[in-house]
Design a protein around this motif. Structure first.
Motif, PDB file in Angstrom:
ATOM      1  N   PHE A 263       0.813  -1.209   0.000  1.00  0.00           N
ATOM      2  CA  PHE A 263       0.000   0.000   0.000  1.00  0.00           C
ATOM      3  C   PHE A 263       0.845   1.257   0.000  1.00  0.00           C
ATOM      4  CE2 PHE A 263       0.576  -1.525   4.300  1.00  0.00           C
ATOM      5  CZ  PHE A 263       1.024  -0.398   4.980  1.00  0.00           C
ATOM      6  N   SER A 264       2.162   1.123   0.211  1.00  0.00           N
ATOM      7  CA  SER A 264       3.038   2.297   0.260  1.00  0.00           C
ATOM      8  C   SER A 264       4.445   1.905  -0.168  1.00  0.00           C
ATOM      9  CB  SER A 264       3.087   2.878   1.683  1.00  0.00           C
ATOM     10  OG  SER A 264       3.776   1.976   2.544  1.00  0.00           O
ATOM     11  N   GLU A 265       5.236   2.917  -0.495  1.00  0.00           N
ATOM     12  CA  GLU A 265       6.646   2.673  -0.814  1.00  0.00           C
ATOM     13  C   GLU A 265       7.393   2.138   0.405  1.00  0.00           C
ATOM     14  OE1 GLU A 265       8.353   2.529  -3.606  1.00  0.00           O
ATOM     15  OE2 GLU A 265       6.744   3.221  -4.899  1.00  0.00           O
ATOM     16  N   ASP A 266       7.010   2.577   1.608  1.00  0.00           N
ATOM     17  CA  ASP A 266       7.653   2.058   2.824  1.00  0.00           C
ATOM     18  C   ASP A 266       7.425   0.555   2.950  1.00  0.00           C
ATOM     19  OD1 ASP A 266       8.696   4.484   3.609  1.00  0.00           O
ATOM     20  OD2 ASP A 266       7.158   4.879   5.123  1.00  0.00           O
ATOM     21  N   SER A 267       6.196   0.120   2.736  1.00  0.00           N
ATOM     22  CA  SER A 267       5.886  -1.305   2.795  1.00  0.00           C
ATOM     23  C   SER A 267       6.671  -2.066   1.726  1.00  0.00           C
ATOM     24  CB  SER A 267       4.382  -1.529   2.621  1.00  0.00           C
ATOM     25  OG  SER A 267       4.067  -2.902   2.664  1.00  0.00           O
ATOM     26  N   ALA A 268       6.739  -1.509   0.528  1.00  0.00           N
ATOM     27  CA  ALA A 268       7.502  -2.149  -0.553  1.00  0.00           C
ATOM     28  C   ALA A 268       8.982  -2.246  -0.180  1.00  0.00           C
ATOM     29  CB  ALA A 268       7.324  -1.377  -1.854  1.00  0.00           C
ATOM     30  N   ALA A 269       9.508  -1.216   0.467  1.00  0.00           N
ATOM     31  CA  ALA A 269      10.917  -1.241   0.888  1.00  0.00           C
ATOM     32  C   ALA A 269      11.154  -2.355   1.905  1.00  0.00           C
ATOM     33  CB  ALA A 269      11.323   0.111   1.467  1.00  0.00           C
ATOM     34  N   HIS A 270      10.215  -2.568   2.812  1.00  0.00           N
ATOM     35  CA  HIS A 270      10.347  -3.663   3.785  1.00  0.00           C
ATOM     36  C   HIS A 270      10.365  -5.013   3.079  1.00  0.00           C
ATOM     37  CE1 HIS A 270      10.011  -0.894   7.055  1.00  0.00           C
ATOM     38  NE2 HIS A 270       8.700  -0.706   6.950  1.00  0.00           N
ATOM     39  N   HIS A 271       9.488  -5.196   2.081  1.00  0.00           N
ATOM     40  CA  HIS A 271       9.450  -6.454   1.333  1.00  0.00           C
ATOM     41  C   HIS A 271      10.723  -6.629   0.492  1.00  0.00           C
ATOM     42  CE1 HIS A 271       5.247  -6.322   2.529  1.00  0.00           C
ATOM     43  NE2 HIS A 271       5.189  -7.604   2.244  1.00  0.00           N
ATOM     44  N   THR A 272      11.201  -5.530  -0.090  1.00  0.00           N
ATOM     45  CA  THR A 272      12.445  -5.564  -0.871  1.00  0.00           C
ATOM     46  C   THR A 272      13.610  -6.003   0.006  1.00  0.00           C
ATOM     47  OG1 THR A 272      11.626  -3.847  -2.357  1.00  0.00           O
ATOM     48  CG2 THR A 272      14.017  -4.164  -2.265  1.00  0.00           C
TER      49      THR A 272
END
Length: 182
Positions: free
Chosen positions: A164-173
Motif C-alpha cells: 500500500f506504500s513505498e515504505d511497505s515495498a521497501a520492507h518487502h524488498t
C-alpha cells in the motif's frame, strides 16, 4: 521506484505498490477479520470493489479463525477469487503473532494449490489497524512464501506482494534481499 523480482523454482515473486482490488490475478488475498463480513482498510476496499455478492457468500462461511483462510469467488473484481486470511492483532509479540501471521500465508497458498491457481496477490496482512510492525510482517511474509514455494511444488507461477506504500515495498524488498533472492 522499481522493485525486485525473484524466482524460486517456477514461481516468480514480485513486489508492487498498487491497489490490490485492481489486479488481474487468479486470487487476491484479503486481510480479513474473523467475521469475514467486511471491515476497514483493504478488507473494506475489497468488499466494496467486489460488490454485495461477496458479502452474501462470506455470510455462508461461518467466520474464520486467526491464522486461517477461506476462499470465495471474486465477483466484480478482476481477480477470480478472494482468499480471506485472518491475521493476528499485534500485542507485542508474546501471543504467537509471528506464527499466526505465517499461518495466514501458508493457508492461503494451500488454498491456491487446492484450487489450481497460478497467480496470487498478498497485501501486507495485519499491518494496518492490527498494528503488526511492517518490517517484521514483510520478513515473515517473504520467508513464508519463499519457503512454501521452494519446498512444495504447487503450480504457482506468480506470487505478488501488493504493498500500500513505498515504505511497505521497501520492507518487502529488504526481506527478499536478506534471503539472497534479489
Amino acid at each position: 521506484m522499481p522493485h525486485p523480482t525473484a524466482t524460486i523454482g517456477n514461481t516468480q515473486l514480485d513486489i508492487v505498490v498498487a491497489d490490490i482490488t485492481t489486479l488481474d490475478v487468479d486470487a487476491i488475498v484479503n486481510a480479513a477479520n474473523r467475521s469475514l463480513l467486511g471491515g476497514g482498510g483493504v478488507d473494506g476496499a475489497i468488499h466494496r470493489a467486489a460488490g454485495p455478492q461477496l458479502l452474501d457468500e462470506c455470510r455462508t462461511l461461518g467466520g474464520c479463525d486467526t491464522g486461517d483462510a477461506k476462499i470465495t469467488r471474486g465477483y466484480r473484481l478482476k481477480a477470480r477469487h478472494v482468499i480471506h486470511a485472518v491475521g493476528p492483532v499485534w500485542n507485542g509479540g508474546g501471543r504467537h503473532e509471528d506464527a499466526l501471521l505465517a499461518s495466514c500465508y501458508r493457508t492461503a497458498l494451500d488454498l491456491a494449490a487446492q484450487h489450481r491457481l497460478a497467480s496470487v496477490a498478498f497485501p501486507a496482512i495485519s499491518t494496518g489497524v492490527y498494528r503488526f510492525p511492517g518490517e517484521r510482517a514483510a520478513r515473515i511474509a517473504v520467508e513464508t512464501v519463499a519457503s512454501v514455494v521452494a519446498t512444495q511444488p504447487r503450480g504457482l507461477a506468480r506470487a505478488i506482494f501488493c504493498c500500500f506504500s513505498e515504505d511497505s515495498a521497501a520492507h518487502h524488498t529488504a526481506a527478499i534481499a536478506a534471503l539472497g533472492l534479489a
